[in-house]
Write an enzyme that holds these catalytic residues in place. Sequence first.
Site, PDB file in Angstrom:
ATOM      1  N   SER A   1       0.803  -1.053   0.076  1.00  0.00           N
ATOM      2  CA  SER A   1      -0.022   0.002   0.036  1.00  0.00           C
ATOM      3  C   SER A   1       0.812   1.174  -0.164  1.00  0.00           C
ATOM      4  CB  SER A   1      -0.867   0.010   1.127  1.00  0.00           C
ATOM      5  OG  SER A   1      -1.426   1.384   1.511  1.00  0.00           O
TER       6      SER A   1
ATOM      7  N   TYR B   1      -1.330  -0.712  10.165  1.00  0.00           N
ATOM      8  CA  TYR B   1      -1.670  -1.079   8.746  1.00  0.00           C
ATOM      9  C   TYR B   1      -0.456  -0.643   7.854  1.00  0.00           C
ATOM     10  CZ  TYR B   1      -3.679  -1.122   3.979  1.00  0.00           C
ATOM     11  OH  TYR B   1      -4.057  -1.645   2.703  1.00  0.00           O
TER      12      TYR B   1
END
Length: 248
Positions: free
Chosen positions: A143, A157
């Site tokens: 990501s 995350y």
Amino acid sequence: MSRVMLITGASRGIGAATARLAAAEGYALCLNFHHRADAAQQLLEELKSTGTQAIAVAADVADETQVARLFATIDEQFGRLDVLVNNAGMLERQMRLDEMDAARLMRVFAVNVTGSFLCAREAVKRMSTRYGGKGGSIVNVSSIAAKLGAPNEYIDYAAAKGAIDSMTLGLAKEVAAEGIRVNAVRPGVIRTEIHASGGEPGRVERVKASVPMGRGGEAEEVAEAILWLAGEKASYTSGALLDVSGGR
Ligand code: NAD
């Protein structure tokens, strides 16, 4: 026989878009799913109806025993594996780090990091020329959060995706001479259901002002990058972290 691709977390979003594109390119597919068996079954039927050889296999990628069973099923059904797309991932509700408990960090790392680790390990054992394999490629879905840090939202995350980036760089070097390429895509803000689990289904609209291209991305736009890295057109590309983020 067609080249075989395993996509983890394939029932929806980026995973499902990757499956559709891979089917159109002639891959045989193993669709892993953990939640939403109904959606996985529907996708399986859609792909089979257009002549794609495909199976759907339930497994929690964070569970070593279930991952072993997933790969044993691929061995039985296909007898080969050419591409692994480590797509399964999750995040939890947005909050500041000082509100997070350690159990949350463990859950987020379990799916994103342990899951990618376990599947990559099993894939390497089947692809590597060291084990008598014919080579292959691994594409990890990281990501852009790994680069931006996701402050006030999900630092846990972002850290997990950062770990995936490091694993991509290290593994790419470790197995380069064994016929395996390892790369990652780093999507920006993409229109999928993952934002609902972060507690903000409309996040794409809020964040789009910070995207140089001025819009959120579509799952299909990430799938195109995954397919390129997975295939022979990227034959000299390994250890790349490819941002698919509208310039963010
Ligand atoms: P999504 O929530 O639609 O897809 C995630 C998939 O992973 C789902 O099918 C889910 O069932 C599966 N999954 C979750 N835990 C699992 C487990 N333990 N075992 C097996 N499967 C599991 O969201 P998405 O946006 O399509 O996410 C795909 C990947 O893209 C994820 O790794 C995510 O972190 C990454 N990503 C998404 C965005 C975005 O904005 N949508 C941005 C950057 C990275």
